[in-house]
Design a protein around this motif. Structure first.
Motif, PDB file in Angstrom:
ATOM      1  N   TRP A   3      -0.483 -11.116  -0.959  1.00 41.16           N
ATOM      2  CA  TRP A   3      -0.251 -10.609   0.402  1.00 41.16           C
ATOM      3  C   TRP A   3      -0.398 -11.735   1.408  1.00 41.16           C
ATOM      4  O   TRP A   3       0.362 -11.805   2.386  1.00 41.16           O
ATOM      5  CB  TRP A   3      -1.185  -9.445   0.715  1.00 41.16           C
ATOM      6  N   THR A  60       8.940  -3.674  -1.032  1.00 41.40           N
ATOM      7  CA  THR A  60       7.797  -3.806  -0.128  1.00 41.40           C
ATOM      8  C   THR A  60       7.683  -5.232   0.379  1.00 41.40           C
ATOM      9  O   THR A  60       7.509  -5.467   1.579  1.00 41.40           O
ATOM     10  CB  THR A  60       6.497  -3.400  -0.848  1.00 41.40           C
ATOM     11  N   ILE A 101       1.594  -2.543   8.260  1.00 38.10           N
ATOM     12  CA  ILE A 101       0.229  -2.212   7.794  1.00 38.10           C
ATOM     13  C   ILE A 101       0.278  -1.011   6.862  1.00 38.10           C
ATOM     14  O   ILE A 101      -0.396  -0.988   5.827  1.00 38.10           O
ATOM     15  CB  ILE A 101      -0.684  -1.969   9.003  1.00 38.10           C
ATOM     16  N   GLY A 102       1.093  -0.025   7.197  1.00 41.23           N
ATOM     17  CA  GLY A 102       1.247   1.148   6.336  1.00 41.23           C
ATOM     18  C   GLY A 102       1.755   0.790   4.951  1.00 41.23           C
ATOM     19  O   GLY A 102       1.271   1.325   3.946  1.00 41.23           O
ATOM     20  N   LYS A 104       1.309  -1.966   3.401  1.00 40.88           N
ATOM     21  CA  LYS A 104       0.199  -2.606   2.673  1.00 40.88           C
ATOM     22  C   LYS A 104      -0.728  -1.553   2.053  1.00 40.88           C
ATOM     23  O   LYS A 104      -1.125  -1.688   0.902  1.00 40.88           O
ATOM     24  CB  LYS A 104      -0.593  -3.516   3.637  1.00 40.88           C
ATOM     25  N   PHE A 105      -1.021  -0.508   2.803  1.00 40.95           N
ATOM     26  CA  PHE A 105      -1.961   0.501   2.326  1.00 40.95           C
ATOM     27  C   PHE A 105      -1.376   1.391   1.230  1.00 40.95           C
ATOM     28  O   PHE A 105      -2.114   1.872   0.381  1.00 40.95           O
ATOM     29  CB  PHE A 105      -2.479   1.359   3.482  1.00 40.95           C
ATOM     30  N   VAL A 106      -0.072   1.597   1.213  1.00 46.00           N
ATOM     31  CA  VAL A 106       0.505   2.491   0.208  1.00 46.00           C
ATOM     32  C   VAL A 106       1.030   1.741  -1.014  1.00 46.00           C
ATOM     33  O   VAL A 106       1.487   2.350  -1.961  1.00 46.00           O
ATOM     34  CB  VAL A 106       1.628   3.384   0.800  1.00 46.00           C
ATOM     35  N   SER A 107       0.966   0.406  -0.995  1.00 47.79           N
ATOM     36  CA  SER A 107       1.428  -0.373  -2.146  1.00 47.79           C
ATOM     37  C   SER A 107       0.293  -0.611  -3.120  1.00 47.79           C
ATOM     38  O   SER A 107      -0.862  -0.712  -2.730  1.00 47.79           O
ATOM     39  CB  SER A 107       1.993  -1.717  -1.669  1.00 47.79           C
ATOM     40  N   ASN A 108       0.652  -0.739  -4.377  1.00 47.25           N
ATOM     41  CA  ASN A 108      -0.356  -1.004  -5.418  1.00 47.25           C
ATOM     42  C   ASN A 108      -0.869  -2.409  -5.332  1.00 47.25           C
ATOM     43  O   ASN A 108      -0.200  -3.337  -5.255  1.00 47.25           O
ATOM     44  CB  ASN A 108       0.242  -0.751  -6.797  1.00 47.25           C
TER      45      ASN A 108
END
Length: 108
Positions: A3, A60, A101-102, A104-108
């Motif tokens: 990331w 992503t 940001i969203g 990032k939070f929903v990705s594995n």
């Protein structure tokens, strides 16, 4: 770690967009040097994007890469190139940041 690599890749995207803007404003040797900066930034950005996609999903990673680049380029445009900072422009800039940001939070 990937990331962080992806965000750095997005920052180099801002770099190559900025170099393009400066090359457009200049001529001669100065424009050539800005274009050299463009190609160097582009190469680094693409390489880092490639490295990040080794472990992150391509959809992503690409969305975040373009999002970071878009947000950064708009900010450089407003702060450095004196582009307008109208309400709707800033509003949608923040929605883009929220989307990154969203992801990032929903990705594995």
């Amino acid at each position: 770690m990937n990331w962080i690599i992806l965000i750095i890749a997005g920052l180099f995207e801002v770099g190559f967009a900025t170099c393009l803007g400066k090359a457009k404003e200049t001529s001669g040797t100065t424009a050539t040097l800005w274009m050299v900066g463009f190609f160097i930034s582009l190469s680094i950005s693409m390489f880092l994007l490639y490295k990040a996609t080794q472990t992150l999903p391509i959809g992503t990673a690409y969305a975040v890469w373009t999002g970071v680049g878009a947000v950064g380029t708009v900010l450089v445009g407003i702060l450095y190139f004196k582009e307008p900072a109208e309400f709707w422009r800033v509003f949608f800039l923040f929605t883009l940041i929220a989307s990154i940001i969203g992801l990032k939070f929903v990705s594995n």
